[in-house]
Design an enzyme around this catalytic site. Structure first.
Site, short mmCIF file in Angstrom:
data_model
loop_
_atom_site.label_atom_id
_atom_site.label_comp_id
_atom_site.label_asym_id
_atom_site.label_seq_id
_atom_site.Cartn_x
_atom_site.Cartn_y
_atom_site.Cartn_z
N ILE A 103 2.20 -7.60 -0.20
CA ILE A 103 2.21 -6.26 -0.80
C ILE A 103 2.87 -6.42 -2.16
O ILE A 103 3.96 -6.99 -2.26
CB ILE A 103 2.96 -5.25 0.09
CG1 ILE A 103 2.98 -3.85 -0.56
CG2 ILE A 103 4.35 -5.70 0.45
CD1 ILE A 103 3.57 -2.76 0.33
N SER A 104 2.21 -5.98 -3.20
CA SER A 104 2.67 -6.25 -4.56
C SER A 104 4.01 -5.57 -4.86
O SER A 104 4.36 -4.55 -4.27
CB SER A 104 1.63 -5.78 -5.58
OG SER A 104 0.46 -6.55 -5.52
#
Length: 214
Positions: A62-63
Protein backbone atom coordinates in the site's frame (compact mmCIF):
# COMPACT_ATOMS: atom_id res chain seq x y z
CA UNK A 1 -9.18 3.75 19.37
CA UNK A 2 -11.43 5.52 16.86
CA UNK A 3 -10.23 8.86 18.23
CA UNK A 4 -6.62 7.67 17.98
CA UNK A 5 -7.05 6.79 14.31
CA UNK A 6 -8.79 10.08 13.57
CA UNK A 7 -6.00 12.00 15.28
CA UNK A 8 -3.37 10.00 13.40
CA UNK A 9 -5.15 10.70 10.12
CA UNK A 10 -5.28 14.44 10.80
CA UNK A 11 -1.59 14.46 11.71
CA UNK A 12 -0.74 12.49 8.56
CA UNK A 13 -2.63 14.99 6.43
CA UNK A 14 -1.01 17.99 8.05
CA UNK A 15 2.59 16.79 8.39
CA UNK A 16 3.06 14.44 5.44
CA UNK A 17 0.76 15.77 2.72
CA UNK A 18 -0.05 19.46 3.17
CA UNK A 19 3.50 20.15 4.35
CA UNK A 20 4.82 18.72 1.07
CA UNK A 21 2.69 20.96 -1.07
CA UNK A 22 -0.50 19.06 -1.90
CA UNK A 23 -3.24 21.71 -1.91
CA UNK A 24 -6.11 20.17 -3.91
CA UNK A 25 -9.03 20.38 -1.49
CA UNK A 26 -10.97 17.45 -2.96
CA UNK A 27 -7.92 15.23 -2.44
CA UNK A 28 -7.31 16.48 1.09
CA UNK A 29 -10.96 16.00 2.08
CA UNK A 30 -10.91 12.43 0.73
CA UNK A 31 -7.68 11.58 2.54
CA UNK A 32 -9.17 12.87 5.78
CA UNK A 33 -12.38 10.89 5.32
CA UNK A 34 -11.13 7.45 4.24
CA UNK A 35 -9.96 5.18 7.13
CA UNK A 36 -6.60 3.99 5.79
CA UNK A 37 -6.20 1.49 8.65
CA UNK A 38 -9.05 -0.60 7.21
CA UNK A 39 -6.90 -1.35 4.16
CA UNK A 40 -3.97 -2.98 5.98
CA UNK A 41 -3.73 -6.16 8.03
CA UNK A 42 -4.96 -5.84 11.59
CA UNK A 43 -1.45 -6.22 12.97
CA UNK A 44 -0.31 -3.15 11.02
CA UNK A 45 -3.21 -0.83 11.78
CA UNK A 46 -1.29 1.32 14.24
CA UNK A 47 1.31 1.92 11.50
CA UNK A 48 -1.23 2.72 8.78
CA UNK A 49 -0.73 6.49 9.02
CA UNK A 50 3.07 6.43 9.04
CA UNK A 51 5.17 8.14 6.36
CA UNK A 52 6.02 4.95 4.47
CA UNK A 53 4.49 2.22 2.30
CA UNK A 54 3.40 -1.01 3.98
CA UNK A 55 3.49 -4.59 2.75
CA UNK A 56 0.11 -6.20 2.21
CA UNK A 57 0.19 -9.69 0.65
CA UNK A 58 1.49 -11.38 -2.50
CA UNK A 59 4.60 -9.18 -2.52
CA UNK A 60 2.50 -6.03 -2.98
CA UNK A 61 2.36 -2.79 -1.01
CA UNK A 62 0.00 0.00 0.00
CA UNK A 63 1.67 3.20 -1.14
CA UNK A 64 3.00 5.90 1.18
CA UNK A 65 0.16 8.33 2.03
CA UNK A 66 1.89 11.28 0.37
CA UNK A 67 2.28 9.40 -2.93
CA UNK A 68 -1.43 8.49 -2.92
CA UNK A 69 -2.38 12.11 -2.30
CA UNK A 70 0.12 13.50 -4.81
CA UNK A 71 -0.95 11.17 -7.62
CA UNK A 72 -4.61 11.82 -6.90
CA UNK A 73 -4.12 15.58 -7.00
CA UNK A 74 -2.34 15.33 -10.36
CA UNK A 75 -5.51 13.90 -11.92
CA UNK A 76 -7.36 17.19 -11.27
CA UNK A 77 -10.61 15.33 -10.66
CA UNK A 78 -14.13 16.72 -10.60
CA UNK A 79 -17.30 15.23 -9.14
CA UNK A 80 -18.62 14.21 -12.58
CA UNK A 81 -15.50 12.29 -13.65
CA UNK A 82 -15.15 8.57 -14.27
CA UNK A 83 -11.76 7.13 -13.36
CA UNK A 84 -9.97 3.92 -14.26
CA UNK A 85 -7.45 2.57 -11.76
CA UNK A 86 -4.92 -0.05 -12.81
CA UNK A 87 -3.78 -2.07 -9.80
CA UNK A 88 -6.42 -2.24 -7.06
CA UNK A 89 -3.96 -3.56 -4.48
CA UNK A 90 -5.26 -2.88 -0.98
CA UNK A 91 -8.13 -0.81 -2.35
CA UNK A 92 -7.08 2.39 -0.57
CA UNK A 93 -6.38 4.41 -3.71
CA UNK A 94 -9.73 3.42 -5.23
CA UNK A 95 -11.45 4.44 -2.00
CA UNK A 96 -9.85 7.89 -2.16
CA UNK A 97 -10.93 8.29 -5.78
CA UNK A 98 -14.48 7.20 -4.94
CA UNK A 99 -14.87 10.11 -2.52
CA UNK A 100 -14.05 12.62 -5.26
CA UNK A 101 -15.52 11.40 -8.53
CA UNK A 102 -18.73 9.86 -9.84
CA UNK A 103 -17.51 6.36 -10.69
CA UNK A 104 -14.32 4.34 -10.21
CA UNK A 105 -13.37 1.29 -12.25
CA UNK A 106 -10.43 -0.69 -10.91
CA UNK A 107 -8.57 -3.71 -12.30
CA UNK A 108 -6.39 -6.14 -10.34
CA UNK A 109 -4.42 -9.16 -11.58
CA UNK A 110 -4.05 -10.87 -8.17
CA UNK A 111 -7.32 -12.51 -7.24
CA UNK A 112 -6.74 -12.74 -3.49
CA UNK A 113 -5.97 -9.02 -3.28
CA UNK A 114 -9.08 -8.11 -5.24
CA UNK A 115 -11.33 -10.24 -3.05
CA UNK A 116 -9.90 -8.64 0.07
CA UNK A 117 -10.35 -5.12 -1.31
CA UNK A 118 -13.92 -5.87 -2.34
CA UNK A 119 -14.78 -6.88 1.22
CA UNK A 120 -13.46 -3.57 2.51
CA UNK A 121 -15.39 -1.62 -0.15
CA UNK A 122 -18.57 -3.41 0.89
CA UNK A 123 -17.99 -2.91 4.61
CA UNK A 124 -17.44 0.83 4.09
CA UNK A 125 -20.35 1.07 1.63
CA UNK A 126 -18.27 2.42 -1.23
CA UNK A 127 -20.80 1.54 -3.89
CA UNK A 128 -19.40 3.65 -6.74
CA UNK A 129 -16.39 1.36 -7.15
CA UNK A 130 -16.63 -1.36 -9.79
CA UNK A 131 -13.79 -3.90 -9.94
CA UNK A 132 -12.63 -6.86 -11.97
CA UNK A 133 -9.88 -9.47 -12.07
CA UNK A 134 -7.87 -9.05 -15.28
CA UNK A 135 -4.65 -7.91 -16.92
CA UNK A 136 -4.63 -4.23 -16.03
CA UNK A 137 -2.23 -3.32 -18.82
CA UNK A 138 -5.16 -3.90 -21.20
CA UNK A 139 -7.32 -1.37 -19.36
CA UNK A 140 -11.09 -1.84 -19.24
CA UNK A 141 -12.46 -0.95 -22.65
CA UNK A 142 -16.10 -1.67 -21.82
CA UNK A 143 -16.57 1.62 -19.98
CA UNK A 144 -14.08 3.78 -21.88
CA UNK A 145 -13.34 6.57 -22.46
CA UNK A 146 -12.26 7.70 -19.00
CA UNK A 147 -11.77 11.23 -17.74
CA UNK A 148 -8.76 10.03 -15.78
CA UNK A 149 -6.59 6.93 -15.49
CA UNK A 150 -4.24 6.17 -12.60
CA UNK A 151 -1.71 3.35 -12.72
CA UNK A 152 -0.37 2.19 -9.37
CA UNK A 153 2.40 -0.05 -10.71
CA UNK A 154 5.53 0.64 -12.73
CA UNK A 155 5.47 -0.05 -16.47
CA UNK A 156 8.39 -0.20 -18.93
CA UNK A 157 6.36 2.04 -21.24
CA UNK A 158 2.92 3.63 -21.38
CA UNK A 159 0.49 0.87 -22.46
CA UNK A 160 -1.19 1.73 -25.76
CA UNK A 161 -4.63 0.44 -24.64
CA UNK A 162 -4.62 2.95 -21.78
CA UNK A 163 -3.89 5.81 -24.17
CA UNK A 164 -6.73 4.58 -26.38
CA UNK A 165 -9.15 4.57 -23.42
CA UNK A 166 -8.42 8.14 -22.32
CA UNK A 167 -11.08 10.74 -23.12
CA UNK A 168 -10.22 13.95 -24.94
CA UNK A 169 -8.93 16.26 -22.24
CA UNK A 170 -8.35 13.25 -19.99
CA UNK A 171 -5.36 12.84 -17.68
CA UNK A 172 -3.34 9.74 -16.90
CA UNK A 173 -0.77 9.40 -14.11
CA UNK A 174 1.63 6.48 -14.47
CA UNK A 175 5.10 5.40 -13.25
CA UNK A 176 7.26 4.54 -16.29
CA UNK A 177 10.77 3.14 -16.47
CA UNK A 178 12.95 0.20 -15.44
CA UNK A 179 12.22 -2.00 -12.45
CA UNK A 180 12.89 -0.34 -9.08
CA UNK A 181 13.36 3.12 -10.60
CA UNK A 182 10.62 4.90 -12.53
CA UNK A 183 9.59 8.43 -13.41
CA UNK A 184 6.06 9.50 -12.54
CA UNK A 185 4.47 10.89 -15.68
CA UNK A 186 1.26 12.75 -16.38
CA UNK A 187 -0.25 12.27 -19.82
CA UNK A 188 -2.93 14.66 -21.07
CA UNK A 189 -4.90 13.90 -24.22
CA UNK A 190 -5.42 16.92 -26.46
CA UNK A 191 -7.32 15.89 -29.56
CA UNK A 192 -5.15 13.36 -31.40
CA UNK A 193 -2.05 14.33 -29.41
CA UNK A 194 -0.71 13.42 -25.98
CA UNK A 195 1.23 15.84 -23.80
CA UNK A 196 3.61 13.99 -21.46
CA UNK A 197 5.11 15.59 -18.34
CA UNK A 198 7.90 14.04 -16.25
CA UNK A 199 7.15 14.83 -12.61
CA UNK A 200 9.11 12.87 -10.00
CA UNK A 201 11.30 9.81 -9.43
CA UNK A 202 9.31 6.97 -7.87
CA UNK A 203 9.58 3.26 -7.14
CA UNK A 204 6.58 0.98 -7.64
CA UNK A 205 5.96 -2.74 -7.93
CA UNK A 206 5.75 -4.10 -11.49
CA UNK A 207 2.75 -3.68 -13.76
CA UNK A 208 2.52 -7.28 -14.94
CA UNK A 209 0.72 -7.90 -18.22
CA UNK A 210 0.80 -8.09 -21.98
CA UNK A 211 1.54 -4.36 -22.22
CA UNK A 212 3.64 -4.20 -19.05
CA UNK A 213 6.28 -6.49 -17.57
CA UNK A 214 5.94 -10.02 -18.89
Amino acid sequence: MIDNYSTAREKMLREQIVARGVTDMATLDAILEVPRHFFVDEGQRMRAYGDYPLSITEGQTISQPYIVAYMTSLLQLTASDTVLEIGTGSGYQAAILSKICRQVYTVECIHSLLNKARKVFDSLRYFNIRSKYDDGSRGWSEFAPYDAIIVTAGSPEIPTPLLDQLADGGRMVIPVGPRYEQVLKRVTKEGDDFVVEDLAPVRFVDLVGVHGWK
